[in-house]
Write a protein that holds these residues in place. Structure first.
Motif, mmCIF file in Angstrom:
data_model
loop_
_atom_site.group_PDB
_atom_site.id
_atom_site.type_symbol
_atom_site.label_atom_id
_atom_site.label_comp_id
_atom_site.label_asym_id
_atom_site.label_seq_id
_atom_site.Cartn_x
_atom_site.Cartn_y
_atom_site.Cartn_z
ATOM 1 N N GLY A 40 -21.020 -46.454 -2.233
ATOM 2 C CA GLY A 40 -19.822 -46.117 -3.129
ATOM 3 C C GLY A 40 -19.098 -45.248 -2.700
ATOM 4 O O GLY A 40 -19.120 -44.871 -1.223
ATOM 5 N N VAL A 41 -18.121 -44.693 -3.569
ATOM 6 C CA VAL A 41 -17.227 -43.844 -2.864
ATOM 7 C C VAL A 41 -17.766 -42.392 -2.662
ATOM 8 O O VAL A 41 -17.273 -41.914 -1.599
ATOM 9 N N ARG A 44 -19.301 -42.751 1.087
ATOM 10 C CA ARG A 44 -18.091 -42.916 1.774
ATOM 11 C C ARG A 44 -17.589 -41.451 1.983
ATOM 12 O O ARG A 44 -17.164 -41.120 3.215
ATOM 13 N N SER A 45 -17.576 -40.540 1.084
ATOM 14 C CA SER A 45 -17.076 -39.478 1.390
ATOM 15 C C SER A 45 -18.089 -38.607 2.153
ATOM 16 O O SER A 45 -17.806 -37.899 3.230
#
Length: 186
Positions: A40-41, A44-45
């Motif tokens: 998820g985000v 990715r971060s």
């Protein structure tokens, strides 16, 4: 750290796809896979933080027009996950024999409400903390390559956390030396 574990696999340098090829250096890609489900985000971060940290030490100009892929699979997360990923990434780069400007390690510090500093906190200790810092520290001169923060604190408290992380880095670098010595002395 603790019960957190990450499996790292490194592929490359290999031929890069034309769309990802860089003429002056190797293209580094980091993929972070959660224990269950799809990335998820947050993943990715973290991938971006890990990639930028690895790019700071990998001598990619020695392998132009190639691709290096680092895959990190989370096996268990009991806190301090980002620092565990940083340590796994460094060990994978080292084990693969890629040319590095320096080694690096990850250290997570949790600043408790009473002002005490905990190194490598558990997930519960992270939830109770006022602030959480993850530092990527280079072996050369103990320079900071990356910092990730969550929460609020004073400048002095952050400096204290950094000093504690730099001291803890000595132990991690000694672990790296011992691991490499054991592996290659057989």
């Amino acid at each position: 750290p603790g019960d957190t574990s990450v499996l790292a696999g490194l592929y490359g340098p290999a031929e890069a796809k034309v769309s990802k090829e860089l003429p002056d250096r190797a293209a580094l890609e980091v993929l972070l896979r959660p224990k269950v489900g799809l990335p998820g985000v947050l993943e990715r971060s973290r991938e971006q933080l890990l990639r930028q940290t690895c790019e700071a030490v990998v001598l990619g100009m020695l392998h132009p027009r190639t691709a290096i892929t680092l895959v990190l699979q989370v096996l268990s997360d009991a806190g301090s996950l980002l620092s565990c990923c940083l340590n796994a990434a460094c060990m994978a780069l080292l084990d693969a024999g890629l040319p590095l400007a320096a080694l690096f390690c990850g250290v997570t510090c949790a600043l408790q409400p009473d002002g005490t500093i905990l190194l490598d906190p558990t997930a519960r200790q992270e939830q109770e903390a006022r602030a959480i810092f993850t530092f990527a520290i280079a072996s050369s001169e103990r320079k900071v390559l990356m910092t990730n923060t969550k929460g609020s604190c004073s400048v002095e408290e952050m400096q204290q956390c950094l000093a504690a992380a730099q001291c803890a880095a000595n132990t991690i670098f000694q672990f790296y030396r011992d691991s490499v010595r054991r592996r290659y002395s057989k």
